[in-house]
Design a protein around this motif. Structure first.
Motif, PDB file in Angstrom:
ATOM      1  N   THR A  21       0.882  -1.215   0.318  1.00 13.60           N
ATOM      2  CA  THR A  21       0.244  -0.235  -0.269  1.00 13.60           C
ATOM      3  C   THR A  21       1.550   1.395   0.040  1.00 13.60           C
ATOM      4  N   GLN A  51      -8.995  -3.161   3.087  1.00 15.08           N
ATOM      5  CA  GLN A  51      -8.863  -2.074   2.393  1.00 15.08           C
ATOM      6  C   GLN A  51      -9.753  -1.375   1.476  1.00 15.08           C
ATOM      7  N   TYR A 106      -8.120  -6.934  -0.282  1.00 16.33           N
ATOM      8  CA  TYR A 106      -7.952  -6.122  -1.045  1.00 16.33           C
ATOM      9  C   TYR A 106      -9.305  -4.913  -0.759  1.00 16.33           C
ATOM     10  N   LEU A 128      -3.284   0.460  -3.960  1.00 13.99           N
ATOM     11  CA  LEU A 128      -3.403  -0.404  -3.527  1.00 13.99           C
ATOM     12  C   LEU A 128      -2.966  -1.885  -4.627  1.00 13.99           C
TER      13      LEU A 128
END
Length: 135
Positions: free
Chosen positions: A10, A71, A68, A116
């Protein structure tokens, strides 16, 4: 050879760092590349960064897709502008299961940028000569 897996990376920072005053620091040949916290220009080049940049490692596509999606959900309220709908988790699972990277970048509040990345390793499809970062 290591078992195929994905490393999570990230980057969240002010957008001006992306082009400070150019993007040479985001290219592997630049002296600042390894130490620069900013995301590289090419996604696979994350594998050339020091291993402490790895946020997580996933051997199962489902677990990587969950990370993912988590996030994205955690930052969704900060997105600015208009974005196309984010693919559903199953699309991430399919991409990861076939050895693809899953990457995305979004402008968020405060002129910041969120990157990301789930980068395939052992081997990388586009850069098979890249070695996997060791912890």
């Amino acid at each position: 050879m290591n078992r195929p897996h994905h490393h999570a990376y990230t980057w969240l920072g002010h957008g001006s760092v992306l082009v400070k005053p150019g993007d040479a620091h985001r290219r592997p040949g630049h002296p600042e590349f390894r130490s620069a916290a900013v995301m590289p220009l090419k996604c696979a080049d994350w594998l050339l960064k020091p291993p402490d940049r790895i946020r997580a490692t996933f051997h199962e596509p489902e677990a990587a897709a969950d990370w993912y999606t988590e996030q994205l959900t955690a930052h969704a309220d900060l997105f600015v502008g208009t974005y196309a709908s984010v693919p559903v988790r199953e699309e991430y699972v399919h991409a990861l299961a076939t050895g693809e990277d899953v990457v995305g970048g979004w402008w968020i509040s405060g002129e910041r940028f969120l990157s990301l990345n789930l980068i395939a390793c052992s081997p990388h499809r586009v850069r098979p000569g890249y070695t996997c970062p060791q912890w």
